[in-house]
Structures are given as structure tokens and as C-alpha cells.
Design an enzyme around this catalytic site. Structure first.
Site, mmCIF file in Angstrom:
data_model
loop_
_atom_site.group_PDB
_atom_site.id
_atom_site.type_symbol
_atom_site.label_atom_id
_atom_site.label_comp_id
_atom_site.label_asym_id
_atom_site.label_seq_id
_atom_site.Cartn_x
_atom_site.Cartn_y
_atom_site.Cartn_z
ATOM 1 N N HIS B 262 33.256 57.877 98.586
ATOM 2 C CA HIS B 262 33.311 56.933 99.712
ATOM 3 C C HIS B 262 31.914 56.381 100.022
ATOM 4 O O HIS B 262 31.711 55.166 100.061
ATOM 5 C CB HIS B 262 33.893 57.655 100.938
ATOM 6 N N GLU B 263 30.969 57.276 100.204
ATOM 7 C CA GLU B 263 29.610 56.823 100.536
ATOM 8 C C GLU B 263 28.977 56.101 99.349
ATOM 9 O O GLU B 263 28.160 55.189 99.532
ATOM 10 C CB GLU B 263 28.742 57.991 101.001
ATOM 11 N N HIS B 266 29.839 52.501 99.724
ATOM 12 C CA HIS B 266 28.903 51.839 100.645
ATOM 13 C C HIS B 266 27.557 51.600 99.948
ATOM 14 O O HIS B 266 26.959 50.536 100.079
ATOM 15 C CB HIS B 266 28.657 52.726 101.875
#
EC number: 3.4.17.19
Lengths: 506, 506
Positions: B262-263, B266
Site C-alpha cells: 500500500h505505502e 503511494h
């Protein structure tokens, strides 16, 4: 109102300086490789805004008002001293033309690459033009700052206020007169056993041992961290967050061990500053534009050298802690006696490289550089004659022939950054450590603590006499309050003489 | 000259915002416990100086001059767009009274402790007065910012410019209509085997696996780091230094695994911004005062959810990477088939807690909060009636009876900080991810890459269509350029329906 406004501004200046310190710490310990260029820009912006805030018209008018407010207070009132320190800093910065600061920063920013190349090719001639400009700009800087006797005094002011070429002369003479014969005498003796310090020491275990010893002498990890870096340093972001770093060599234990104790000493200083001084002038070097609680670079170095050498390389320390070290390295130290270990960590071996020098020869490297810098600044030594002067001093002090400029005049990074004036602090730190340690050791509680592995009495002495005051008193005021006299080389000379006579049976 | 001066100022604003991000990253990953109080002061000082610099008279006059300079350029000229973004930000900040910002910050600074206590005692009544003040201040903020239809629109503007209560209504209706029946149908099916995800997974090995998968999908560790924290986040200090964090549970593998992916999503966004936009308006959120290259919180979330879910929870990903995971955890995954693994990481299980929710039920938690926030702001829901409204929605959406306010209305930290308006971004991110992934997957090169474990074609598509543009285009402009239409829930609905029909044989 003026005083409150002024302190609010100093608080902000302190915040901005601490922010720069955090960005620098991060750049040297955590930042991925790709971040360098934009990090420089971030630091430059913070630096400009900090200076602008400190010397702004608003700050000056708050300062005028604050001075009027505190005028009737006694000279030793905290408020009056704080206001005076802001005035001193603003006067200092006002004397330096912005253009000169910019020129030196620009010169410094290109210097590193020039120096790296020159050093790798051992080619002084290709570095000389850069150094000539650096000397010229620093001479100009000295004229702007102002001085009574010697232009080099003006350059030392930022790092060691009050120190002068004249005051260093007798100090250096006394040290040379004591140290050089000791080094010569040791050179004729059998070197101690050393092999075991170059065994395989896994780095994670070195870290654990260093951390344990650092905590044992009182470093507070609730307000600190120990990380890995290339060139070890300590940095604080107020007394509440004081970080130390070290470097590790898998086949050389002393680097991390004494590096950690050294930075621990710096860290103890910052952790010990009076909490009431947080974000005030007494925890902000407004001349050097650096958020620090210690009062001069030399005073700071006195604390690192005290814990590294007077405590950490003492026989008593290892009588109490060699078993601890053996817990971590049972195989590496299994066939070693505490006597052998202590002799090995105090081995004296003259060499060309300052950062590798042992305790006894280190000051010779420093004095050489300080004298050379002063001579470059007053013009009595020309850049072109520098290698010859350097090599002659190395021969005189250490009896060695410098084989190349890479191992001589090109070895240090300092001049490439545009900065001149900071070497003397190392030797002042050693001298001051000797003086403080002599006084402290006379206290029976401290002496018995050191003999028994309890470092709290000594740390407490340093907090009471040095750390807590932050930047309130000058280095010499601290020395007079603590030892009854200003900087005095005799305790340090006596310490070195006694120690090395014992180790080398001189 | 005006344009150059303006861009120089924006560069400095960007530097200062990045400095704040660095201090925040440090506080959440590295800072020793003792540093919190002074770190808050450092951040507050930077924050005030940044805003002061952005809205200063000097910046406004540079902006006026810059507007005149670029007036004759076409509307899609980079310079004109950059200047327009500065104007928009300065107008935004000019509308908000400084006193209101201060009041909200003060309220936020005391809210965390009040919320912590209320949550630990499951006592909504003790939090309600704080929330009432928060709602009232945010309502006031909304009036200051301005809006056409609904005051909540003004609060969303900072996070999701252009999104409104009216635009969210049909979107949320469509999602509820699709998701709630799926959740019900799954509730009647046998849950998948899950035991092996709760075995003993040593944290260091979880880190190694997460790092390997992050690098495999294209995260550049030369310009990044992966660290440990309590509440995972990504933060960038320009595209050259983009850091991700995750958290580890020794007995629960998915948290770190999908948290890292997920990160990473980003991080890929920030690493992919055009280098020419560094330190410009296209890499600086001057409205939200945050140094970021992504254009809205929803657009940012589209990238994290795309790599976490569309890539990382897909069967094909594990067909290619399950053997990698087994290299790291041979015992823990030895008796598990890739089919079982894939089903387990996609388990659907309605629960009370948003941050523990699975992919399918997550949006229900978000829609609930967004609708409730909007109703609080327009006054149609009173704070005192909030727990009842919350619990009724949880019953309606998930079929669960909320056992306590701690597991209900008190679970999130957001409101305690004084902030209202940011929840919708999560669902917009999911919808946008579905839409982008549908378009990307039609490219045969991307599809075959995903089938064969080569993520470069998909990453390249995202760089070309989304990342490189930074904040130049709005979220909907990016969507139209890439997919031919503005935000559209159908691809996401189709993705969820197909995926969960397959997994649960519906």
C-alpha cells in the site's frame, strides 16, 4: 514586552537551527543516496531564513526594548546576560557583509569535489588555487569581524571565543615540550600486544557493547539514540533529544568502542543543560548559528575527551568493565588479560593521519594545523610553501617522512569547505579535560566511584559545574568557578606523563 | 522577474514544507520518547514561517507581477498554470481568519488526550463537548472558505478539490447497492482457511520479504527507505527522497505485507513526478500546506490501493510470488497452496473497526463516516445523536450490533485533531484505482506483465498517465485524459463483483 518578544524570537531561531540539525543528522545517518541535492536546498533555505529572522528589524527593535528593560538589573542576572548574548550575536553578524558570507559558502560548495580529486591523485598543486581563495576570503572575513592582535583570532572567535594566537603560544609550547620527548622515549620501547583488537568483531555486537557502556556512564537513551555514520558526531535538538553516532570496523574494535564513549561525552553535556534554558540564548549559539547547549567547541571537546580518555582508557574502567566486554566477545577476548587490553587500547604509534592518531600524538597534529592556519592567514606562510612546512613539522614532531601530500597536507576535509579557524578546539578540549578531571578526582566520592565502576558521581560533578550552565558562562569562567583558574596545561601534562611512564615503563 | 521571484518563493515554501515532513517522519520513526514536546515547538515555528512566507506582501507583489508576465500565454502553458495555483492558494488562505486557524489548532492540540481517555472508558459523553466545538469551528471554517451548495464541500476542498456532497451521493448509492448484497451473500458461505496467516512470522524476515516485493513492483530504494512505525504512512521530501513505513505483527503476516505494498503505491506516485517539477507549485500543495507531488488525497489513494489490491491481492501476483514468500517462510507456508493463500488474503469478515476492515467492507466504513460528517456540519445530525446514528448504519451496512462506543463512534483519531473533511478520499481512491486498472489492463503488454510477474509496464503506465504530472492537472482531468471519463464507479463495482463471486463461488 521587548524582552518577551526577544525571547520568543530566540525560541524561533532555536527551533529553526534545530530543524537544520535534524535535517543534517538525517542526511548523515538515514537519507537515501538520491536525496542529497534537494536536501542541500532545504538546508540553504532554512539557513537564510534563520539568519534573516535573527538580524531582522523586528528583532533589533525588540532587542533595543529588551536592553532598556533589563538595564537596571545586576550584571549576573540571567535576563541581562541573555539579552547581552543576543546583542553580541547581532553585532557579529552585522559586521560581516552578506556578500562575503555568500562567497565563502559558494567557494565551500565547490571545494569538496576539488579536494577529493586532489587527494585521490595526491596533487596539491590542483588544490592550491582553491586554498588560496579560501585563505583570501577568510582573511577578508577576519578583517570584517575585527581583532586586536592577529587576524586568526577573529576566525577562532566563532568556535573558541576569547582564544588568540598569543594565548595559544605558551600553551602549545608547554605541550610540545612535554609530549615530544614522551613520544621519542616510547619509540624506543617494545610495543604492546595488539593482535586481539584486530580480530573479527561482529558489528551488531559492537553496537550492543557500545550502547551498554554508554548507558553505564549515564547517557539517557530516553532522550537519545546511537546510530551508524561515516564520520561520527553528536548532535542535539534541545536537551530532550540528543543523538550520537559512531562507525564500526569489523576487524578493529577500538574505533566503535572509544568513538561511542567520545560522542557519549558530548551527549552528556547536551543532556545536562538546565531545562529552563531550552530554546533560550543559553542553548543557542547565535554567533555560529547552531543550536547547542555547550559553550565553546573546546569546552564540548573537554567532555568527549574526558569520557573517552580519562574515564574510558583508564585501567580502573577496564578493571570494572573488561568482564562486560568479554560477555559480548568471549572468543575474541578469551586469551587476553585486562592488563594486556588496557595497554593495547593505549598503544602509542606516530602516524601521518590525524583521525587515526592515538591520545598522545593527537595534539601534535592539532598544533601543526593551528600554527599553519594562523601563518596562512597572517601571510607569513604562502600556500605554495605549505607542503614543505607541513612535512617539516611532521618530521620535527613525529620523526616521520611524509610520503605523499595525500597523507600530508591534503588529508583533512576542513579547508575544502571554506572554513578556517576550528582546529585548536581539539587540544583545548584535551587540556580542559585534564584540568577538570584533576579537580573532580580529588573528590573522594568521585574517586571511589571511578574505582568501583560507578560513574554517577563524576557525571553529577560535570552536570553541576559545566553542563547545566549551558552557554551562560564562558569557558574560562566555567574553569575558574570549577578549578580556581583559567585554562592550564599542567594537569593534562601531568596526566599524560604519569600514564605513559606507567604503560611503557619509562 | 515577477515570475522568477514567485518561483523562488515557492521553492522556499516547498523547502520549508519538506523540512516539516522530515521532522514529522523523524518523530514517527526515530525520535526518542523525550523529544516530543520540543519537536512540537519546532514544527509550530516552521508552520508559522511557511504560511507567513506564502502569504507575505512580497509574495503577493511577485504574484501580481507574474500574472502580468504570463497573461499572454495560452491557458495550458505550464507557467500560467503554476501562477494560477499560487493565486488559488493565496486566495484560499486569505479567506481564513488567522484567529480561526489558531483556534482550531489549539482545539486539536488538546483533543488527543480527551479522545484517548474517552475511548479507553468508552465514554462518548466526555468526548461530545470537544466534538461539538470541533464541529462548530469547522462550520465556521467552511463559511470562511466558501461553497456553493453544502458547507461540507468547503471542508473537502483541501483534500479532494471539486468533490461535493452532491457528487458523492450517486457514487455512494451505487457502491452501497453493489457492496451490501455481496457482503450478505458472502456471510452465508464457508470462510476460507486462514490459520497459516496467524503463525509465527519473525519480524526481520517480514521486513525482508516486504522490501523485496516493494522493489519488485518498482519502488526505488536509492530514493527511498522502508521503516517501522505505529500508524503506517508514506512521506516524500521531493521525488528524490520518498519514504515508506509499515508495522509488523509477529502473528499476523498480512499487516506488514499489504501495508508495505500500500505505502509502496503511494511512494511510486511521488517517485514518478517529473523532476522538472521539483520545488515548483506542481510538487507543492500550497492550499493544504504540504509538500506533495500527488494531486489529491483520493488520487494518491488510488495508487496505494491499486498496488495493494488490484496487483497485490490478485491471484496472478501470487502465482508469480508465492514461491518467493515461501523462500522467506518455508515452514509457515509449507503446507499452504497458492489457492489457499490467495483466498485467505482476500477473506471478507464484517467488523466494527475501520482500520481492520477487508477490501470489500472498507468503503462501507468510509461512506458511513463521510455521510455523518456532512450531516454534523450542516446541522441535520446533532453530536448527542451521533452514537445512535453510527450504530444504526453499522447495523444496516454490516448487520452488526456495536457493543460499545469505543468500538463505534470513538474508534478514529481524526476528529480529536480538530479536522473534518478527509474520509471520502479513501473510497474515491478505491473507485479511481478500479477505473485506472480497467483501462491499464486492456493494454496487452500490461496484462501480460501482470500475468508473468513483470510490473514495469503497469508502473510505466501510471508514471506516464498519473505520476509524472504531479499537481499539474486535477484528479478528474487526469481521469479524463487516461480513461476518457471522470470518476466512474462501474469498473470498481465490476472488479469487486467478479473477484468475490469467484473467491466465494457466489
Amino acid at each position: 514586552m521587548g524582552y518577551a518578544r526577544l525571547m520568543e524570537t530566540v525560541g524561533r531561531v532555536n527551533d529553526l537551527l534545530n530543524a537544520q540539525s535534524i535535517l543534517n543528522w538525517d542526511a548523515r545517518t538515514m537519507m537515501p543516496h538520491g536525496g542529497h541535492e534537494t536536501r542541500s536546498k532545504q538546508l540553504a533555505t532554512l539557513s537564510v531564513l534563520t539568519r534573516d529572522l535573527l538580524v531582522s528589524d523586528a528583532t533589533r527593535s525588540a532587542l533595543d526594548a529588551a536592553e532598556a528593560e533589563v538595564a537596571s538589573k545586576s550584571d549576573d542576572a540571567v535576563e541581562k546576560q541573555m539579552v547581552a548574548q543576543v546583542r553580541e550575536a547581532i553585532d557579529y553578524h552585522s559586521r560581516i557583509p552578506a556578500d562575503l558570507t555568500r562567497q565563502r559558502a559558494e567557494l565551500g560548495s565547490i571545494g569538496h569535489a576539488i579536494w577529493m580529486k586532489a587527494r585521490s591523485e595526491s596533487d596539491f598543486a590542483s588544490f592550491a588555487p582553491h586554498l588560496e581563495k579560501t585563505v583570501a576570503l577568510n582573511r577578508e572575513m577576519a578583517e570584517a569581524i575585527g581583532y586586536s592582535e592577529h587576524p586568526y583570532d577573529a576566525l577562532m572567535y566563532r568556535f573558541e571565543p576569547g582564544e588568540t594566537v598569543a594565548s595559544l603560544k605558551p600553551l602549545f609550547n608547554r605541550l610540545r615540550e612535554a609530549i615530544i620527548p614522551l613520544v621519542r622515549a616510547i619509540g624506543e620501547k617494545q610495543p604492546p600486544r595488539f593482535d586481539f583488537l584486530e580480530r573479527d568483531y561482529p558489528i551488531e555486537t559492537q553496537y550492543e557493547l557500545g550502547r551498554r557502556l554508554s548507558a553505564a556512564v549515564g547517557y539517557d537513551f530516553e532522550r537519545g539514540r546511537l546510530d551508524t555514520t561515516v564520520h561520527p558526531f553528536e548532535v542535539s535538538f534541545t536537551r530532550n533529544d540528543v543523538r550520537i553516532t559512531t562507525r564500526y570496523y569489523r576487524n578493529y574494535l577500538p574505533a566503535s568502542l572509544f568513538g561511542t564513549l567520545h560522542e557519549t561525552g558530548h551527549g552528556l553535556y547536551e543532556q545536562g543543560v538546565d531545562p529552563a534554558y531550552t530554546r533560550t540564548p543559553f542553548a543557542t549559539d547565535m554567533v555560529g548559528l547552531y543550536a547547542v547547549g555547550g559553550v565553546s567547541f573546546g569546552a564540548h571537546e573537554s567532555q568527549s575527551r574526558l569520557w573517552e580518555n580519562h574515564v574510558g582508557r583508564a585501567r580502573a574502567f577496564w578493571d570494572n568493565n573488561f568482564d562486560v566486554a568479554k560477555e559480548y566477545f568471549p572468543e575474541q577476548l578469551g586469551d587476553v588479560s585486562v592488563e594486556e587490553f588496557w595497554r593495547a587500547i593505549n598503544r602509542v604509534r606516530p602516524g601521518f593521519i590525524r583521525v587515526e592518531a592515538d591520545e598522545l600524538t593527537y595534539d601534535l597534529h592539532i598544533m601543526l594545523r593551528t600554527d599553519i592556519e594562523a601563518a596562512l592567514i597572517d601571510g607569513s606562510l604562502k600556500v605554495k610553501d605549505l607542503p614543505e612546512a607541513w612535512n617539516a613539522k611532521i618530521k620535527e614532531y613525529l620523526g616521520l617522512e611524509v610520503p605523499s601530500d595525500a597523507k600530508g597536507v591534503l588529508q583533512d576535509v576542513h579547508w575544502s569547505s571554506g572554513q578556517i579557524g576550528t582546529f585548536c578546539n581539539y587540544t583545548i578540549g584535551n587540556v580542559m579535560a585534564g584540568q577538570l578531571f584533576e579537580t573532580a578526582s580529588k573528590d573522594p566520592g568521585i574517586a571511589s566511584g571511578l574505582a568501583n565502576g560507578d560513574y554517577e558521581p563524576l557525571r553529577h560533578f560535570m552536570v553541576e559545574n559545566i553542563h547545566q550552565h549551558g552557554r551562560r558562562y564562558s569557558r574560562d569562567t566555567l574553569l575558574v568557578r570549577t578549578t580556581g583558574r583559567t585554562l592550564d596545561p599542567e594537569p593534562y601534562v601531568a596526566y599524560l606523563t604519569k600514564k605513559y611512564q606507567e604503560i611503557y615503563s619509562l
